[in-house]
Scaffold this motif. Structure first.
Motif, PDB file in Angstrom:
ATOM      1  N   LEU A 114       2.554  -6.250   3.874  1.00 18.17           N
ATOM      2  CA  LEU A 114       2.119  -4.959   4.389  1.00 18.17           C
ATOM      3  C   LEU A 114       2.943  -4.551   5.599  1.00 18.17           C
ATOM      4  N   CYS A 115       3.179  -3.237   5.743  1.00 23.02           N
ATOM      5  CA  CYS A 115       3.788  -2.751   6.986  1.00 23.02           C
ATOM      6  C   CYS A 115       2.713  -2.841   8.071  1.00 23.02           C
ATOM      7  N   ARG A 116       3.119  -2.811   9.308  1.00 21.64           N
ATOM      8  CA  ARG A 116       2.160  -2.970  10.409  1.00 21.64           C
ATOM      9  C   ARG A 116       1.103  -1.860  10.403  1.00 21.64           C
ATOM     10  N   GLU A 117       1.516  -0.644  10.087  1.00 18.81           N
ATOM     11  CA  GLU A 117       0.569   0.475  10.092  1.00 18.81           C
ATOM     12  C   GLU A 117      -0.537   0.276   9.046  1.00 18.81           C
ATOM     13  N   CYS A 118      -0.160  -0.074   7.836  1.00 15.15           N
ATOM     14  CA  CYS A 118      -1.166  -0.314   6.790  1.00 15.15           C
ATOM     15  C   CYS A 118      -2.035  -1.514   7.131  1.00 15.15           C
ATOM     16  N   HIS A 119      -1.441  -2.542   7.704  1.00  9.95           N
ATOM     17  CA  HIS A 119      -2.211  -3.724   8.102  1.00  9.95           C
ATOM     18  C   HIS A 119      -3.257  -3.358   9.151  1.00  9.95           C
ATOM     19  N   ARG A 120      -2.848  -2.585  10.150  1.00 12.09           N
ATOM     20  CA  ARG A 120      -3.797  -2.126  11.174  1.00 12.09           C
ATOM     21  C   ARG A 120      -4.903  -1.277  10.549  1.00 12.09           C
ATOM     22  N   ASN A 121      -4.511  -0.364   9.656  1.00 16.36           N
ATOM     23  CA  ASN A 121      -5.499   0.512   9.023  1.00 16.36           C
ATOM     24  C   ASN A 121      -6.550  -0.271   8.246  1.00 16.36           C
ATOM     25  N   ILE A 150       0.806  -1.217   0.000  1.00 17.35           N
ATOM     26  CA  ILE A 150       0.000   0.000   0.000  1.00 17.35           C
ATOM     27  C   ILE A 150       0.845   1.276   0.000  1.00 17.35           C
ATOM     28  N   CYS A 151       1.779   1.400   0.943  1.00 18.70           N
ATOM     29  CA  CYS A 151       2.496   2.673   1.095  1.00 18.70           C
ATOM     30  C   CYS A 151       3.906   2.671   0.500  1.00 18.70           C
ATOM     31  N   ASN A 152       4.363   1.520   0.053  1.00 21.03           N
ATOM     32  CA  ASN A 152       5.698   1.363  -0.561  1.00 21.03           C
ATOM     33  C   ASN A 152       6.876   1.525   0.397  1.00 21.03           C
ATOM     34  N   LYS A 153       6.618   1.465   1.688  1.00 21.28           N
ATOM     35  CA  LYS A 153       7.709   1.494   2.657  1.00 21.28           C
ATOM     36  C   LYS A 153       8.566   0.246   2.457  1.00 21.28           C
ATOM     37  N   LYS A 154       9.895   0.407   2.560  1.00 19.03           N
ATOM     38  CA  LYS A 154      10.810  -0.729   2.405  1.00 19.03           C
ATOM     39  C   LYS A 154      10.557  -1.747   3.505  1.00 19.03           C
ATOM     40  N   SER A 190       9.351  -6.511  10.691  1.00 16.92           N
ATOM     41  CA  SER A 190       8.070  -6.257  11.366  1.00 16.92           C
ATOM     42  C   SER A 190       6.882  -6.349  10.414  1.00 16.92           C
ATOM     43  N   PHE A 191       7.140  -6.520   9.121  1.00 18.87           N
ATOM     44  CA  PHE A 191       6.065  -6.553   8.138  1.00 18.87           C
ATOM     45  C   PHE A 191       5.192  -7.797   8.308  1.00 18.87           C
ATOM     46  N   VAL A 192       3.977  -7.693   7.793  1.00 21.11           N
ATOM     47  CA  VAL A 192       2.972  -8.744   7.921  1.00 21.11           C
ATOM     48  C   VAL A 192       2.616  -9.280   6.535  1.00 21.11           C
ATOM     49  N   LEU A 193       2.518 -10.569   6.437  1.00 23.17           N
ATOM     50  CA  LEU A 193       1.990 -11.191   5.221  1.00 23.17           C
ATOM     51  C   LEU A 193       0.486 -11.259   5.409  1.00 23.17           C
ATOM     52  N   HIS A 194      -0.250 -10.619   4.524  1.00 22.19           N
ATOM     53  CA  HIS A 194      -1.696 -10.478   4.689  1.00 22.19           C
ATOM     54  C   HIS A 194      -2.442 -11.273   3.621  1.00 22.19           C
ATOM     55  N   HIS A 195      -3.469 -11.992   4.047  1.00 22.33           N
ATOM     56  CA  HIS A 195      -4.315 -12.736   3.111  1.00 22.33           C
ATOM     57  C   HIS A 195      -5.318 -11.788   2.456  1.00 22.33           C
TER      58      HIS A 195
END
Length: 92
Positions: A65-72, A32-36, A40-45
């Motif tokens: 996904l980064c944790r912030e985008c995953h939470r959002n 989503i946000c293109n953060k490197k 801490s990143f999450v693999l999201h289904h």
């Protein structure tokens, strides 16, 4: 897939290996946000409708996904198990 099986798969060696493959890619970024990517990143289904382990580990059903985008995603939808249209999310 039962919740118990889902949680068990998340703790499996196969899941850990798959996540590491995604993160170790030198070009890996948040979908989503293109953060490197980092550890801490999450693999999201993309969809939770899979009925077995094969579906659970299917790379075509996963995004990094980064944790912030995953939470959002989960807070924005208000649901834990939901298909998210990532084309719309990227525009927000």
């Amino acid at each position: 897939m039962k919740v118990e099986d889902y949680k068990s798969n998340l703790k499996s060696v196969n899941w850990s290996r798959l996540k590491n493959i995604y993160i170790s890619d030198k070009n890996a970024k948040c979908f989503i946000c293109n953060k490197k990517a980092d550890s801490s990143f999450v693999l999201h289904h993309l969809s939770y409708t899979g009925k077995n382990a094969k579906d659970f580990f299917d790379p075509t059903n996963l995004v990094l996904l980064c944790r912030e985008c995953h939470r959002n995603i989960h807070f924005r939808t208000g649901k834990k198990n939901i298909f998210v249209n990532f084309k719309k999310v990227k525009k927000l």
